[in-house]
Design a protein around this motif. Structure first.
Motif, PDB file in Angstrom:
ATOM      1  N   SER A  72       0.851  -1.182   0.000  1.00 33.85           N
ATOM      2  CA  SER A  72       0.000   0.000   0.000  1.00 33.85           C
ATOM      3  C   SER A  72       0.888   1.232   0.000  1.00 33.85           C
ATOM      4  CB  SER A  72      -0.890  -0.005   1.245  1.00 33.85           C
ATOM      5  OG  SER A  72      -1.731   1.116   1.244  1.00 33.85           O
ATOM      6  N   LEU A  73       0.527   2.211  -0.801  1.00 31.49           N
ATOM      7  CA  LEU A  73       1.277   3.456  -0.838  1.00 31.49           C
ATOM      8  C   LEU A  73       0.971   4.275   0.405  1.00 31.49           C
ATOM      9  CD1 LEU A  73       0.618   4.385  -4.565  1.00 31.49           C
ATOM     10  CD2 LEU A  73       2.639   3.295  -3.600  1.00 31.49           C
ATOM     11  N   TYR A  74       1.979   4.914   0.971  1.00 35.10           N
ATOM     12  CA  TYR A  74       1.823   5.639   2.228  1.00 35.10           C
ATOM     13  C   TYR A  74       0.704   6.686   2.146  1.00 35.10           C
ATOM     14  CZ  TYR A  74       2.834   8.486   6.298  1.00 35.10           C
ATOM     15  OH  TYR A  74       2.722   9.166   7.476  1.00 35.10           O
ATOM     16  N   ASP A  75       0.653   7.436   1.061  1.00 33.06           N
ATOM     17  CA  ASP A  75      -0.333   8.511   0.931  1.00 33.06           C
ATOM     18  C   ASP A  75      -1.777   8.025   0.993  1.00 33.06           C
ATOM     19  OD1 ASP A  75       1.758  10.252   0.646  1.00 33.06           O
ATOM     20  OD2 ASP A  75       1.398  10.706  -1.462  1.00 33.06           O
ATOM     21  N   GLU A 119      -6.919   2.206   8.551  1.00 33.99           N
ATOM     22  CA  GLU A 119      -5.547   2.035   8.089  1.00 33.99           C
ATOM     23  C   GLU A 119      -5.409   0.649   7.475  1.00 33.99           C
ATOM     24  OE1 GLU A 119      -1.007   2.837   9.645  1.00 33.99           O
ATOM     25  OE2 GLU A 119      -2.679   3.171  10.997  1.00 33.99           O
ATOM     26  N   ILE A 120      -4.668   0.575   6.387  1.00 30.60           N
ATOM     27  CA  ILE A 120      -4.308  -0.718   5.807  1.00 30.60           C
ATOM     28  C   ILE A 120      -3.066  -1.165   6.557  1.00 30.60           C
ATOM     29  CG2 ILE A 120      -3.522  -1.921   3.731  1.00 30.60           C
ATOM     30  CD1 ILE A 120      -5.205   0.164   2.138  1.00 30.60           C
ATOM     31  N   THR A 121      -3.196  -2.238   7.331  1.00 28.99           N
ATOM     32  CA  THR A 121      -2.096  -2.644   8.204  1.00 28.99           C
ATOM     33  C   THR A 121      -1.195  -3.709   7.598  1.00 28.99           C
ATOM     34  OG1 THR A 121      -3.514  -4.246   9.327  1.00 28.99           O
ATOM     35  CG2 THR A 121      -3.368  -2.024  10.284  1.00 28.99           C
ATOM     36  N   ASP A 122      -1.706  -4.452   6.616  1.00 32.24           N
ATOM     37  CA  ASP A 122      -0.877  -5.482   5.990  1.00 32.24           C
ATOM     38  C   ASP A 122      -1.507  -5.901   4.672  1.00 32.24           C
ATOM     39  OD1 ASP A 122       1.257  -7.241   5.671  1.00 32.24           O
ATOM     40  OD2 ASP A 122       0.395  -8.804   6.945  1.00 32.24           O
ATOM     41  N   VAL A 123      -0.664  -6.267   3.727  1.00 35.56           N
ATOM     42  CA  VAL A 123      -1.108  -6.792   2.438  1.00 35.56           C
ATOM     43  C   VAL A 123      -0.227  -7.987   2.122  1.00 35.56           C
ATOM     44  CG1 VAL A 123      -1.528  -6.288   0.005  1.00 35.56           C
ATOM     45  CG2 VAL A 123      -1.683  -4.445   1.678  1.00 35.56           C
ATOM     46  N   PRO A 138     -14.155   3.166   1.097  1.00 39.82           N
ATOM     47  CA  PRO A 138     -13.823   2.830  -0.289  1.00 39.82           C
ATOM     48  C   PRO A 138     -12.319   2.598  -0.457  1.00 39.82           C
ATOM     49  CG  PRO A 138     -14.118   5.195  -0.074  1.00 39.82           C
ATOM     50  CD  PRO A 138     -14.398   4.596   1.280  1.00 39.82           C
ATOM     51  N   TYR A 139     -11.967   1.598  -1.253  1.00 39.25           N
ATOM     52  CA  TYR A 139     -10.548   1.335  -1.513  1.00 39.25           C
ATOM     53  C   TYR A 139     -10.387   0.780  -2.915  1.00 39.25           C
ATOM     54  CZ  TYR A 139     -11.309  -3.666  -0.601  1.00 39.25           C
ATOM     55  OH  TYR A 139     -11.740  -4.967  -0.647  1.00 39.25           O
ATOM     56  N   GLY A 180      -5.000   0.723  -1.796  1.00 33.35           N
ATOM     57  CA  GLY A 180      -5.086   1.964  -1.041  1.00 33.35           C
ATOM     58  C   GLY A 180      -6.522   2.414  -0.912  1.00 33.35           C
ATOM     59  N   PHE A 181      -6.753   3.368  -0.038  1.00 27.71           N
ATOM     60  CA  PHE A 181      -8.088   3.931   0.122  1.00 27.71           C
ATOM     61  C   PHE A 181      -8.358   4.906  -1.019  1.00 27.71           C
ATOM     62  CE2 PHE A 181      -7.236   2.680   4.537  1.00 27.71           C
ATOM     63  CZ  PHE A 181      -8.375   1.921   4.763  1.00 27.71           C
TER      64      PHE A 181
END
Length: 185
Positions: free
Chosen positions: A38-41, A64-68, A104-105, A162-163
């Motif tokens: 996931s991109l930080y932004d 927050e996306i915590t892991d992929v 939404p993501y 990402g969101f």
């Protein structure tokens, strides 16, 4: 007869193993899986009840996306089939008006140079059940990445999640601002 029974059992088991092995693709992967992340932004989501007031008391929802994680399979000239798991953490702030929220993501497949090959949008539901924090894992099976030939490795691609943020949310993240809801409050 007693001496023949173990021999018959071994013959039957060997026959079963060969049929089971045929059901699975045992060919070695042609190369490594595409990098995934996931991109930080766009890995954080903060929604304020009033976008002009970015104070703690006006936070409605966070995430927050915590892991992929990804798992892939390809061999020879086959397309690359990837499976994806995304871990989300959700927060309900002081200005939240419901016990659930839809976030939404997106999931995108890109070339390593950044060119987007495919991008799809999804929603994940954060259900709080009376609590301030929640989490969820979303799974995707079979993200198919076509390859021109067997010389193209998975490392030529990336899978990015990402969101899907508003312009204000994206600016908030890029400015380095951050609110994490505390479970004790």
């Amino acid at each position: 007869m007693r001496k023949l029974l173990p021999l018959i059992a071994v013959v039957l088991l060997v026959g079963c193993q060969s049929k089971v092995a045929e059901a699975f693709d045992t060919r070695q992967n042609a190369g490594p899986c595409p990098p995934v992340g996931s991109l930080y932004d766009v890995s954080r989501y903060v929604q304020f009840a009033d976008p002009s007031d970015e104070t703690y008391n006006k936070i409605a929802y966070t995430a927050e996306i915590t892991d992929v994680r990804s798992f892939c399979r390809y061999a020879g000239k086959d397309p690359l089939d990837a499976q994806l798991e995304i871990d989300f953490a959700f927060g309900k702030g002081p200005a939240a008006d419901k016990d659930s929220h839809t976030y939404p993501y997106f999931v995108a497949v890109t070339r390593r140079n950044g060119k987007v090959l495919a991008k799809e949008y999804f929603n994940v539901e954060g259900d709080f059940n009376g609590k301030k924090l929640a989490g969820k894992t979303e799974s995707f099976s079979k993200i198919k990445i076509p390859r021109l030939d067997e010389s193209i490795a998975g490392t030529n691609f990336e899978i990015v999640v990402g969101f899907d943020l508003t312009a204000d949310q994206l600016e908030f993240n890029r400015a380095g601002k951050r609110f994490l809801l505390n479970a004790d409050e």
